[in-house]
Design an enzyme around this catalytic site. Sequence first.
Site, short mmCIF file in Angstrom:
data_model
loop_
_atom_site.label_atom_id
_atom_site.label_comp_id
_atom_site.label_asym_id
_atom_site.label_seq_id
_atom_site.Cartn_x
_atom_site.Cartn_y
_atom_site.Cartn_z
N HIS A 84 7.65 2.92 -4.25
CA HIS A 84 7.24 3.88 -3.46
C HIS A 84 7.19 3.24 -1.81
O HIS A 84 6.70 1.90 -1.82
CB HIS A 84 5.86 4.48 -3.82
CG HIS A 84 5.29 5.87 -2.87
ND1 HIS A 84 4.89 5.77 -1.70
CD2 HIS A 84 5.63 7.20 -3.30
CE1 HIS A 84 4.64 6.84 -1.30
NE2 HIS A 84 5.33 7.73 -2.15
N ASP A 105 7.13 11.11 -9.31
CA ASP A 105 8.23 11.90 -9.91
C ASP A 105 8.35 11.50 -11.22
O ASP A 105 9.07 12.16 -12.29
CB ASP A 105 9.48 11.67 -9.21
CG ASP A 105 9.58 12.44 -7.69
OD1 ASP A 105 9.50 13.76 -7.63
OD2 ASP A 105 9.47 11.68 -6.75
N1 COA Z 1 14.13 0.72 -8.89
C1 COA Z 1 14.68 -0.50 -8.88
N2 COA Z 1 14.10 -1.64 -7.69
C2 COA Z 1 13.43 -0.64 -6.84
C3 COA Z 1 13.25 0.43 -6.90
C4 COA Z 1 13.56 1.24 -8.02
N3 COA Z 1 13.07 2.46 -8.00
N4 COA Z 1 12.43 0.74 -5.98
C5 COA Z 1 12.19 -0.28 -5.10
N5 COA Z 1 13.07 -1.24 -5.86
C6 COA Z 1 13.21 -2.70 -5.21
C7 COA Z 1 14.16 -3.19 -4.29
O1 COA Z 1 15.45 -3.27 -4.62
C8 COA Z 1 13.75 -3.98 -3.66
O2 COA Z 1 13.82 -5.09 -4.22
P1 COA Z 1 14.20 -6.49 -3.62
O3 COA Z 1 12.96 -6.86 -2.60
O4 COA Z 1 14.22 -7.31 -4.78
O5 COA Z 1 15.46 -6.30 -2.97
C9 COA Z 1 12.02 -3.87 -3.37
O6 COA Z 1 11.83 -2.98 -4.78
C10 COA Z 1 11.64 -2.88 -2.27
O7 COA Z 1 12.49 -1.78 -2.20
P2 COA Z 1 12.74 -0.99 -0.90
O8 COA Z 1 13.94 -0.11 -1.05
O9 COA Z 1 12.62 -1.83 0.37
O10 COA Z 1 11.65 0.07 -0.80
P3 COA Z 1 11.61 1.47 0.10
O11 COA Z 1 9.99 1.25 0.68
O12 COA Z 1 12.45 1.28 1.27
O13 COA Z 1 11.83 2.65 -0.86
C11 COA Z 1 11.94 4.04 -2.41
C12 COA Z 1 11.14 3.40 -1.42
C13 COA Z 1 11.14 5.31 -2.90
C14 COA Z 1 13.01 4.81 -1.64
C15 COA Z 1 12.12 3.24 -3.44
O14 COA Z 1 11.39 2.70 -4.27
C16 COA Z 1 13.43 4.12 -4.63
O15 COA Z 1 14.54 4.26 -4.35
N6 COA Z 1 12.83 4.71 -5.64
C17 COA Z 1 13.55 5.58 -6.58
C18 COA Z 1 13.61 7.05 -6.10
C19 COA Z 1 12.36 7.67 -6.07
O16 COA Z 1 11.62 7.62 -7.19
N7 COA Z 1 12.10 8.44 -5.11
C20 COA Z 1 10.76 9.31 -5.32
C21 COA Z 1 9.85 8.58 -4.33
S1 COA Z 1 8.24 9.58 -4.28
#
Ligand code: COA
Length: 378
Positions: free
Chosen positions: A260, A311
């Site tokens: 998140h 979710d």
């Molecule tokens: N699965 C695997 N790795 C994940 C992840 C996931 N669901 N969510 C974050 N990460 C990892 C990223 O790869 C990154 O790892 P790294 O530092 O080794 O490269 C790190 O965690 C930070 O992720 P980042 O994309 O910078 O976080 P963000 O704040 O931009 O993204 C989300 C937030 C929600 C977009 C992201 O966690 C995600 O894609 N989650 C899955 C989709 C989801 O469940 N969305 C509903 C949100 S309520």
Amino acid sequence: MEVAIGLRDVIAAETTISRIDLEDGRAILEYRGYDIRDLAKHSTYEEVAYLLLFGELPSKSELEAFSEELKERRDLPPQIIGLLTHLSPFCHPMVALRTAVSYLGTMDRRIAFKNREDSLEKAKNLIAKFPTIVAYFHRIRMGERIIPPNDNLSHAANFLYMLHGEEPSKTEERAMDLDFILHAEHEFNASTFAARVAASTLADMYACIVAATGTLMGPLHGGAAQEVMKMLREVAVPWRAEIYVKEKLERGERIMGFGHRVYKEVIDPRAIELKKLAKKLAEEKESKWFKISEAIEEAVRKFKGILPNVDFYSASVYACLRIPDDLFINIFAIGRISGWCAHIIEQYENNTLIRPRAKYVGPKSRKYIPIDQRSNSL
Ligand code: COA
């Protein structure tokens, strides 16, 4: 020029609608100052919608009047039912929802009015009609008879009734109600922010809600729960969770329902409530999805150290309520519509155009070449 990619940690405006804070190693989420744990325990969706729109908990008579008003507005005009009938049965139900919202706008003679009274009218209308649009479209696309709203039922129970054609049990009603409460509001998430950007241009409320529904649909936002269900089906049995998660992470793929933008080291408080609900429902319904979800949660924690979000456990809750996978985002929207409307009204009432800057990183000051002197660009 500092660039805040993805507006990470940027405070874009003030709000009185909800508060997310980290205190004593846990996350706090409050709607209008009330902890969601208390709302989850004692409230109903109707009460929470009132709280979000008006800023205060209703008295008994205010809640009764508000619930009555919602009931009176549940039904859809024949033109909207006609529209839902004409849409392709293969279109995603979120596409149907946003199209219906846009069409509702064409029928509102006061579409352009943005004073508080008019905005509240529109909000009540949308909150009341969202479940009907979703249930009607689902039944129409399945070739089934639509089931008109039942005024004896609550917002949550009536939705399940219109969807399945039978009244839900008390447990099912409470589960749906709780799920709507937990999805109702979450400050500047992507869809709410999209709604506020639209509102900041003084676009009408339907336009703002179309922007929000379009934004919610993406798999990184509201679309995650549908992807979680796909994963639960692929894993199929708890003992496969560990290898499944390990291989997925090794391929560099994301595990949906985890991570998140705001809750990093602490768990999403909504996930805690939804996990309790998913467990209770699974026990009652003898469903396998909760155990598989728990095994996935453990594996993701072990291999990546990230936590479930709202979710993740929603998926097994919806499966227990017999909600088809491709309606999951619509369920999120039925809950979130009250939060979206509250934010649009807040934006209208204290408006500043939301218009950030971009740091340009492309080529600069190039000499224009007439077309007959150019070679192919690619
Ligand atoms: N699965 C695997 N790795 C994940 C992840 C996931 N669901 N969510 C974050 N990460 C990892 C990223 O790869 C990154 O790892 P790294 O530092 O080794 O490269 C790190 O965690 C930070 O992720 P980042 O994309 O910078 O976080 P963000 O704040 O931009 O993204 C989300 C937030 C929600 C977009 C992201 O966690 C995600 O894609 N989650 C899955 C989709 C989801 O469940 N969305 C509903 C949100 S309520």
